[in-house]
Design a protein around this motif. Structure first.
Motif, short mmCIF file in Angstrom:
data_model
loop_
_atom_site.label_atom_id
_atom_site.label_comp_id
_atom_site.label_asym_id
_atom_site.label_seq_id
_atom_site.Cartn_x
_atom_site.Cartn_y
_atom_site.Cartn_z
N ASP A 67 0.80 -1.23 0.00
CA ASP A 67 0.00 0.00 0.00
C ASP A 67 0.84 1.27 0.00
N ARG A 68 1.90 1.30 0.81
CA ARG A 68 2.70 2.53 0.92
C ARG A 68 3.29 2.92 -0.44
N ASN A 70 0.55 3.97 -2.96
CA ASN A 70 0.04 5.32 -2.70
C ASN A 70 1.04 6.40 -3.10
N ALA A 94 0.84 6.66 -6.81
CA ALA A 94 -0.40 7.37 -7.18
C ALA A 94 -0.24 8.88 -6.95
N ASP A 95 0.37 9.26 -5.83
CA ASP A 95 0.63 10.68 -5.56
C ASP A 95 1.44 11.30 -6.69
N GLN A 104 -0.46 11.70 -9.92
CA GLN A 104 -1.46 12.78 -9.87
C GLN A 104 -0.83 14.17 -9.98
N ARG A 113 -8.65 6.31 -7.89
CA ARG A 113 -7.35 6.11 -7.23
C ARG A 113 -7.39 4.86 -6.36
N ASP A 114 -8.47 4.67 -5.61
CA ASP A 114 -8.57 3.51 -4.72
C ASP A 114 -8.44 2.19 -5.49
N VAL A 166 -4.71 1.88 -6.58
CA VAL A 166 -3.84 1.57 -5.45
C VAL A 166 -4.04 0.12 -5.00
N SER A 180 -0.84 -2.27 -5.34
CA SER A 180 -0.29 -2.77 -4.08
C SER A 180 -0.19 -4.29 -4.06
#
Length: 114
Positions: A19-20, A23, A26-27, A30, A74-75, A78, A82
């Motif tokens: 996940d880390r 994310n 994804a950041d 974006q 995004r969810d 991710v 992940s």
């Protein structure tokens, strides 16, 4: 002497990206950054966010994504990223040309976010 098989290619890593890292990728996406090689012809696999703010994963040819896999949120992106690993992203079930050829790896993701 024993009969041993030696290979210069290590077994693909099956450890999920997590996940880390997903994310952080994804950041970065974006912000408008694109994870893709930019040269002639086949440029491997890439990631980007399109003008509709949807996350795209796909083959890149001459800088264009084709055919993309689109994640509506995004969810969803991710959650998918992940769970991926170097092994799952290596394209080992595709034609020999694509196997390991400019694929998404953990190292490439870490370089992208740094």
């Amino acid at each position: 002497m024993g009969n041993y098989h030696f290979s210069d290619t290590p077994e693909p890593d099956n450890s999920p990206f997590g996940d880390r890292l997903a994310n952080l990728v994804a950041d970065q996406l974006q912000t408008g950054a694109v994870l893709a090689y930019g040269h002639r012809d086949y440029c491997g696999m890439g990631l980007k966010v399109n003008e509709d703010q949807k996350f795209i994963y796909g083959e890149v040819y001459d800088g264009d994504f084709d055919p993309p896999r689109i994640f509506e949120t995004r969810d969803l992106f991710v959650a998918w990223l992940s769970a991926q690993s170097n092994a799952s992203m290596s394209r080992l079930n595709d034609d020999v040309f694509f196997q390991g050829n400019q694929v998404i790896t953990k190292k490439r993701l870490l370089d992208f976010i740094s």
